[in-house]
Design an enzyme around this catalytic site. Structure first.
Site, mmCIF file in Angstrom:
data_model
loop_
_atom_site.group_PDB
_atom_site.id
_atom_site.type_symbol
_atom_site.label_atom_id
_atom_site.label_comp_id
_atom_site.label_asym_id
_atom_site.label_seq_id
_atom_site.Cartn_x
_atom_site.Cartn_y
_atom_site.Cartn_z
ATOM 1 N N ASP A 93 0.865 -1.171 0.000
ATOM 2 C CA ASP A 93 0.000 0.000 0.000
ATOM 3 C C ASP A 93 0.909 1.231 0.000
ATOM 4 O O ASP A 93 2.047 1.174 0.465
ATOM 5 C CB ASP A 93 -0.899 -0.037 1.243
ATOM 6 C CG ASP A 93 -2.053 0.945 1.102
ATOM 7 O OD1 ASP A 93 -2.136 1.626 0.067
ATOM 8 O OD2 ASP A 93 -2.868 1.017 2.033
ATOM 9 N N SER A 94 0.400 2.328 -0.513
ATOM 10 C CA SER A 94 1.231 3.533 -0.595
ATOM 11 C C SER A 94 1.443 4.168 0.770
ATOM 12 O O SER A 94 2.419 4.872 0.983
ATOM 13 C CB SER A 94 0.568 4.558 -1.508
ATOM 14 O OG SER A 94 -0.606 5.072 -0.891
ATOM 15 N N GLY A 95 0.506 3.936 1.668
ATOM 16 C CA GLY A 95 0.555 4.620 2.951
ATOM 17 C C GLY A 95 -0.287 5.879 2.962
ATOM 18 O O GLY A 95 -0.378 6.560 3.982
ATOM 19 N N GLY A 96 -0.907 6.190 1.803
ATOM 20 C CA GLY A 96 -1.772 7.369 1.739
ATOM 21 C C GLY A 96 -2.821 7.338 2.847
ATOM 22 O O GLY A 96 -2.993 8.306 3.595
ATOM 23 N N PHE A 97 -3.486 6.200 2.975
ATOM 24 C CA PHE A 97 -4.529 6.068 3.991
ATOM 25 C C PHE A 97 -3.972 6.342 5.385
ATOM 26 O O PHE A 97 -4.596 7.018 6.208
ATOM 27 C CB PHE A 97 -5.135 4.658 3.930
ATOM 28 C CG PHE A 97 -6.190 4.410 4.963
ATOM 29 C CD1 PHE A 97 -7.441 4.994 4.849
ATOM 30 C CD2 PHE A 97 -5.927 3.604 6.068
ATOM 31 C CE1 PHE A 97 -8.421 4.782 5.819
ATOM 32 C CE2 PHE A 97 -6.894 3.389 7.028
ATOM 33 C CZ PHE A 97 -8.145 3.974 6.904
ATOM 34 N N GLY A 222 -11.083 3.907 0.039
ATOM 35 C CA GLY A 222 -12.021 4.792 0.712
ATOM 36 C C GLY A 222 -13.341 4.159 1.104
ATOM 37 O O GLY A 222 -14.304 4.851 1.416
ATOM 38 N N ASP A 272 -7.586 -7.201 1.439
ATOM 39 C CA ASP A 272 -6.633 -7.229 2.569
ATOM 40 C C ASP A 272 -7.356 -6.677 3.778
ATOM 41 O O ASP A 272 -8.268 -5.851 3.638
ATOM 42 C CB ASP A 272 -5.411 -6.347 2.310
ATOM 43 C CG ASP A 272 -5.727 -4.880 2.545
ATOM 44 O OD1 ASP A 272 -6.378 -4.259 1.678
ATOM 45 O OD2 ASP A 272 -5.376 -4.347 3.626
#
Lengths: 386, 386
Positions: A93-97, A222, A272
């Site tokens: 995951d990008s880590g944006g969340f 989201g 996930d």
């Protein structure tokens, strides 16, 4: 170049499909569930234990790995596969969340996002390009783009702005992805993330824009962030129309066993969630008869096996009474047993869905599973709805 | 009835000997080390992982098991072997040491000891008879008697009184042991505990009294509790003369790798200590080149294997850099890897001593080991002393 995704069977009665993700670290049958190893380790489990699962792909997190052990260490190690001694596929995951969930300082501009580390307060700046570069160094088989994740209660205007930025960032991620090469020789696939909350028009617009990028896979972000469940399911159902049928769809952060079934039905292929691992450490076990909490005193003298249904080696070795005792005395072995059980239950559930889709029996099986498993129905006028 | 203990080889230069403990749960080569599983689980490890060690015997604790899971549960489970799915031998300490280490209320009379649980403050009373009865229910292969353990700084009069009570309790334990039968069909051996601090006369008197009981094995308690190391070693050396040569001797709570070697030299056969497991969880690893702390920042980018010397599967799988990262991020997998490594290092050390005694090379090997391992010598005029 071999295709990323093969669909073996599409269900006649639902949008479910079974297939295979082809990666340079092995084939992964779908629908698949990815255990979460935020820091490059599945909590309590060894790489070997996870690798022995029938669908070996794990999810790690760019933001967390960037902070610890740091990109320099990962570069010297030759990537995350080598660092954690993992031969199978990895999605990061990008880590944006995570960045958008941080308390305290965070600033988004068109260029990127500036934030403070949750560990030491140090300031960092991520751009769409940098997020791709970091995941090149990590060596992820699946690279997630950087997206803007407004909080669930954000107003419409905020959502519109966030979506516009997310779309621009997706284009920049794709450009960077195309202009750079894998470092370690294995194929890496960039996945854009559709956003837009539960607003159908925004979701449609986001999907249509991202489809122009002709990515090999698409994610829905989201959702499962607190919205009512019927709205989540409606949104996923709505997306089915706008995402390419022949490409894998990854529903981020989902979910409960029943929600996995509900969203496979709606055409999702990859999932996930921290639920199986996190709940395990709280003593909650998933079984085909529903959830149990092993801390409950009724298990104190229950000398039946944890699970007899061929789910996990440890569940067939130890009794509920012993596991109850291990939780009461806070023995780490207890967390190991429960985690192994829950992860294998999830993987077993995915395998069951693959088989039922192959047999053309998915819709019937799924309805029964949800009734038996959760004794929970989503209020809906149609009896066919699950 | 087959003998409990066979000595295969006695060393010509020291009091060391190699042999075998014969239990109904298998043969255990000596000198042996017993990993500590206070609550019926070796911290972080599964029963299967410990069972795969070459000397499968574990130590558990009567006092702790009595409180949790409790005797009723253990009785219903059919004993601790069944409860924790353990097919090998078990020794249970009486918990005397733990009770006498408790803060707060505790009262010793000739009848027994009254104390409050460290968990909930509830009051309990142990007698020598009851301690035997509980260990019958636990099903321990080795039953430890209840002893009085004065604190290290107790005055001479306290020691004399404690020793007198300990001796009387030993007699009552032996009587109860002889008047009761094993519940689960396997042989159980009662071990009296020699006490007396570092006072040679008291130790001699204790040993002579306990020898009259004609037990099958003897333990030395009350050492490694803070006294100067030369005094500990002198006491053990002194005991060699008064304990039967042909019976196994168990030195309780010892110790560091170097102290294991020093006390094998002095004729000791059995050991237990929390050091390999507890230190592992603090990041301290034992290697044949000495101790290292994996939290040290110098390991951040050290991509060499944790240990190449065939000590443990995990040490040959993961790098120091990865283990360092797991400790920094407090991942349970880190504690598992370090614990497996340290326990296997200890077992490997015992196996090496068995082999060196067999070869007649123990004294030479031991001196070299201690120099190489600890860079630590005990101040002594004799060069032969280690």
């Amino acid at each position: 170049m071999s295709p990323l995704f093969t669909i073996n069977q599409s269900d006649n009665n639902t949008s479910a499909r079974s297939g295979v993700l082809h990666t340079d670290h092995g084939d992964i049958p779908t629908p698949c569930f990815m255990p979460v190893g935020t820091y490059g380790a599945i909590k309590t489990q060894s790489s070997e234990e996870i690798s022995n699962l029938p669908s070996p792909i794990l999810l790690s997190n760019t933001y967390h790995l960037y902070l610890r052990p740091g990109i320099e260490v990962l570069k010297k190690a030759g990537g995350l596969h080598s660092f954690m001694n993992w031969q199978d596929a990895i999605l990061t995951d990008s880590g944006g969340f995570q960045i958008f969930s941080l308390e305290g300082f965070r600033k988004v501009t068109e260029d990127g996002v500036t934030f403070r580390s949750h560990l030491d307060g140090s300031e960092h700046h991520f751009t769409p390009e940098k997020i791709v570069d970091i995941q090149r160094i990590i060596g992820s088989d699946f690279i997630m783009m950087l997206d803007v994740c407004p909080s669930g209660d954000a107003d419409h205007q905020t959502w519109i702005k966030a979506l516009s930025t997310t779309t621009n960032w997706a284009k920049r991620c794709m450009k960077q992805y195309k202009e750079t090469e894998p470092i370690y020789g294995h194929k890496q696939v960039l996945i854009p993330v559709v956003q837009g909350g539960t607003d159908k028009e925004l979701r449609k617009q986001s999907a249509l824009e991202l489809c122009k990028l002709e990515a090999d896979a698409y994610a829905i972000g989201g959702l499962a962030v607190g919205e009512p469940k019927p709205e989540m399911l409606e949104t996923v159902e709505w997306m089915d129309e706008f995402l390419p049928k022949n490409k894998p769809r990854y529903l981020m952060g989902v979910g409960t066993p029943a929600d996995l079934v509900r969203n496979v039905k709606r055409g999702m292929d990859m999932f996930d969630c921290v639920m199986p691992t996190r709940n395990a450490r709280n003593g909650q076990l998933f079984t085909f008869d529903g959830k149990i909490n092993i801390r409950n005193s009724k298990y104190k003298s229950d000398f039946s096996l944890i699970d007899k249904n061929d789910i996990s080696p440890m569940s067939e070795t130890y009794t509920k009474a012993y596991l109850h005792h291990l939780f009461k005395t806070e023995e780490i072995l207890g967390y190991r047993i429960a985690t192994q059980h829950n992860l294998r239950f999830y993987i077993h559930l995915m395998k069951t869905m693959q088989d039922e889709i192959q047999k053309g029996n998915f819709a019937t099986w799924a309805k029964e599973f949800i009734v038996q498993y959760s004794h929970e129905r989503i209020s809906n006028k149609s009896n066919n709805k699950f």
